[in-house]
Design an enzyme around this catalytic site. Structure first.
Site: not given
Length: 255
Positions: A52, A54, A56-57, A110, A127, A165
């Protein structure tokens, strides 16, 4: 095949699925630095899988691509930068260097375009599903998120759950509040505690454990329904309402 979890940021994992010769699929490289460190120890990335948009990914994906000239596969979403080969539900990503392929599953909730990759006995789900928990619904609706979770949970029970995570112990505290008497959860948390005390990731777990212990996959069980009815003052109207109440409760949980 060898599975490696590279810690990143505060609690992210970048996943590597590696062959005997060091060839590796890299999943959700929010930062390229941990991947470069692994390369210095013999890892050779051959493809990137992105679940996805985001940061942080995906934050390190374009830099890795530019340096290594390898393909990246991710959902149809313009918010993911770089030369990404767009994939959607029912597609398959083959990685010849590893001799494995991954089935792409749409799992919105999400985010609206979230996908998961299932192959070689592993589920890389970003996530969407966490051990003993699930992701927040930033762009989806409860019924949609519940359907995504249950679709993942329907995969073979021995599938390794590789999520984005390190939330397992925190999720466990919430799960105990929702369903106090769950021996399967307590057995899993005991194992998780041993791993964490040894400085190891709690992950991967298995989908069989999640089906037995994760409250977000157990909205139909009498114990979870009873807890929700007590909290709400009435029984949830339906399954989606039960899931929505559970997710809203978790959003504000501080235990």
């Amino acid at each position: 095949m060898r599975l490696v979890a590279l810690p990143a940021f505060q609690d992210n994992y970048i996943w590597l699925l590696c062959g005997a010769d060091g060839a590796a699929v890299v999943v959700d490289p929010g930062d390229d630095a941990p991947v470069r460190a692994a390369m210095a120890e013999g890892i050779r990335p051959v493809a990137l899988l992105l679940t996805h948009h985001h940061a942080d990914h995906v934050g390190g994906a374009a830099r890795l691509q530019a340096a290594l000239d390898i393909p990246a596969y991710g959902p149809v979403d313009d918010r993911i930068p770089g030369e990404v080969q767009r994939v959607g539900d029912g597609d398959r990503v083959d990685v010849p260097a590893l001799g494995v392929g991954f089935d792409v599953m749409a799992v919105p909730g999400h985010t609206r375009s979230h996908v998961a990759f299932h192959g070689a006995g592993h589920l890389f789900c970003g996530d969407t599903l966490f051990s003993l928990g699930c992701g927040r619904m930033f762009e989806g609706q409860p019924a949609q998120m519940l359907a995504s979770l249950e679709r993942l949970a329907a995969l073979p029970g021995d599938t390794a759950l590789c999520c984005g995570h390190e939330y397992t112990e925190a999720n466990g505290r919430f799960a105990r509040t929702v369903e106090p008497d769950n021996p399967a959860r307590e057995a899993w948390l005991a194992r998780v505690g041993e791993r964490r005390r040894a400085g190891l990731p709690s992950l991967p777990g298995t989908l069989a454990v999640e089906r037995d212990a994760n409250p977000f996959l157990r909205v139909d069980t009498p114990a979870v329904r009873a807890t929700l009815a007590q909290r709400l003052g009435q029984a949830p109207a339906d399954r989606a309402a039960a899931f929505a109440a559970l997710r809203e409760w978790k959003d504000g949980f501080t235990g």
